[in-house]
Design a protein around this motif. Structure first.
Motif, PDB file in Angstrom:
ATOM      1  N   VAL A 181       0.859  -1.180   0.000  1.00 39.68           N
ATOM      2  CA  VAL A 181       0.000   0.000   0.000  1.00 39.68           C
ATOM      3  C   VAL A 181       0.895   1.231   0.000  1.00 39.68           C
ATOM      4  O   VAL A 181       1.971   1.227   0.580  1.00 39.68           O
ATOM      5  N   ARG A 182       0.419   2.258  -0.687  1.00 39.14           N
ATOM      6  CA  ARG A 182       1.170   3.515  -0.770  1.00 39.14           C
ATOM      7  C   ARG A 182       0.306   4.625  -0.175  1.00 39.14           C
ATOM      8  O   ARG A 182      -0.831   4.838  -0.604  1.00 39.14           O
ATOM      9  N   PHE A 183       0.841   5.316   0.848  1.00 40.80           N
ATOM     10  CA  PHE A 183       0.115   6.400   1.483  1.00 40.80           C
ATOM     11  C   PHE A 183      -0.077   7.527   0.477  1.00 40.80           C
ATOM     12  O   PHE A 183       0.861   7.944  -0.198  1.00 40.80           O
ATOM     13  N   MET A 184      -1.309   8.047   0.393  1.00 36.22           N
ATOM     14  CA  MET A 184      -1.636   9.126  -0.534  1.00 36.22           C
ATOM     15  C   MET A 184      -1.874  10.449   0.203  1.00 36.22           C
ATOM     16  O   MET A 184      -1.267  11.450  -0.111  1.00 36.22           O
ATOM     17  N   PHE A 185      -2.780  10.454   1.188  1.00 41.45           N
ATOM     18  CA  PHE A 185      -3.114  11.664   1.932  1.00 41.45           C
ATOM     19  C   PHE A 185      -3.975  11.279   3.122  1.00 41.45           C
ATOM     20  O   PHE A 185      -4.443  10.149   3.231  1.00 41.45           O
ATOM     21  N   LYS A 186      -4.197  12.232   4.011  1.00 41.68           N
ATOM     22  CA  LYS A 186      -5.149  12.029   5.092  1.00 41.68           C
ATOM     23  C   LYS A 186      -6.006  13.280   5.232  1.00 41.68           C
ATOM     24  O   LYS A 186      -5.610  14.374   4.811  1.00 41.68           O
ATOM     25  N   PHE A 187      -7.214  13.089   5.766  1.00 46.23           N
ATOM     26  CA  PHE A 187      -8.113  14.221   5.977  1.00 46.23           C
ATOM     27  C   PHE A 187      -9.092  13.893   7.091  1.00 46.23           C
ATOM     28  O   PHE A 187      -9.396  12.726   7.344  1.00 46.23           O
ATOM     29  N   LEU A 188      -9.557  14.937   7.765  1.00 46.37           N
ATOM     30  CA  LEU A 188     -10.549  14.786   8.824  1.00 46.37           C
ATOM     31  C   LEU A 188     -11.935  14.831   8.194  1.00 46.37           C
ATOM     32  O   LEU A 188     -12.296  15.801   7.530  1.00 46.37           O
ATOM     33  N   CYS A 189     -12.691  13.775   8.390  1.00 43.25           N
ATOM     34  CA  CYS A 189     -14.049  13.673   7.844  1.00 43.25           C
ATOM     35  C   CYS A 189     -15.038  13.712   9.006  1.00 43.25           C
ATOM     36  O   CYS A 189     -14.937  12.902   9.929  1.00 43.25           O
ATOM     37  N   ARG A 190     -15.962  14.650   8.946  1.00 41.76           N
ATOM     38  CA  ARG A 190     -16.945  14.803  10.018  1.00 41.76           C
ATOM     39  C   ARG A 190     -18.284  14.153   9.679  1.00 41.76           C
ATOM     40  O   ARG A 190     -19.193  14.166  10.490  1.00 41.76           O
ATOM     41  N   GLU A 191     -18.408  13.616   8.478  1.00 39.27           N
ATOM     42  CA  GLU A 191     -19.647  12.939   8.080  1.00 39.27           C
ATOM     43  C   GLU A 191     -19.565  11.477   8.493  1.00 39.27           C
ATOM     44  O   GLU A 191     -18.509  10.879   8.478  1.00 39.27           O
TER      45      GLU A 191
END
Length: 173
Positions: A92-102
């Motif tokens: 697996v290759r890390f792409m990005f991260k983000f905070l999801c509130r849904e």
């Protein structure tokens, strides 16, 4: 035994280890490692969650994944979940991260990419159906079908990042 996750803050810094159910009930952010899978032809794996799945049963998704265990990295969790849910061992290759509130509670999604070359052996407790779609086919159905909200957001960010040839086709979040 309950699943333990790291309770994190708005910047993804660890505050402590808690039970996942408690994190969801209290709406505490925690980490989820996911993978968007492609085949050798560049198609993206779409799956429909089982009707008995505890979160978003019967919904479609483009992410395979689950909670990051305490002390585990996003990458380690993504690889583990790929093996558990699809029966494959691929890098697996890390792409990005983000905070999801849904969704069920706020989560930090660590989004990875994998090219799957092995036959899939999906866990029927997790996945009821799977298929490979081109970006164009996926863009036609992502807003018409019942998709996991975080998966829809991750797909848009993934395509907009230039990871696929259809960057930006899904429009605004």
């Amino acid at each position: 035994m309950s699943e333990l996750v790291e309770h994190v803050d708005e910047r993804d810094r660890v505050l402590g280890v808690v039970e996942r159910g408690e994190a969801e009930r209290q709406h505490w952010p925690h980490r989820i490692a996911t993978t968007i899978c492609r085949d050798r032809a560049g198609r993206i794996l779409v799956l429909r969650r089982s009707e008995t799945h505890s979160r978003f049963p019967g919904y479609y998704d483009v992410m395979v994944g689950g909670a990051v265990d305490g002390g585990e990295s996003y990458e380690e969790a993504a690889a583990r979940e790929l093996s558990e849910e699809l029966g494959v061992r691929e890098p697996v290759r890390f792409m990005f991260k983000f905070l999801c509130r849904e969704g069920t509670s706020p989560v930090w999604f660590g989004v990875h990419e994998a090219v799957v070359t092995e036959p899939l052996i999906p866990d029927p407790g997790e996945i009821a159906w799977q298929g490979w779609l081109t970006e164009a086919e996926l863009c036609e159905v992502v807003d018409q079908r019942l998709f996991v909200p975080g998966g829809r957001k991750a797909l848009r960010r993934y395509l907009e990042s230039g990871s696929g040839s259809g960057a930006g086709e899904l429009g605004a979040e």
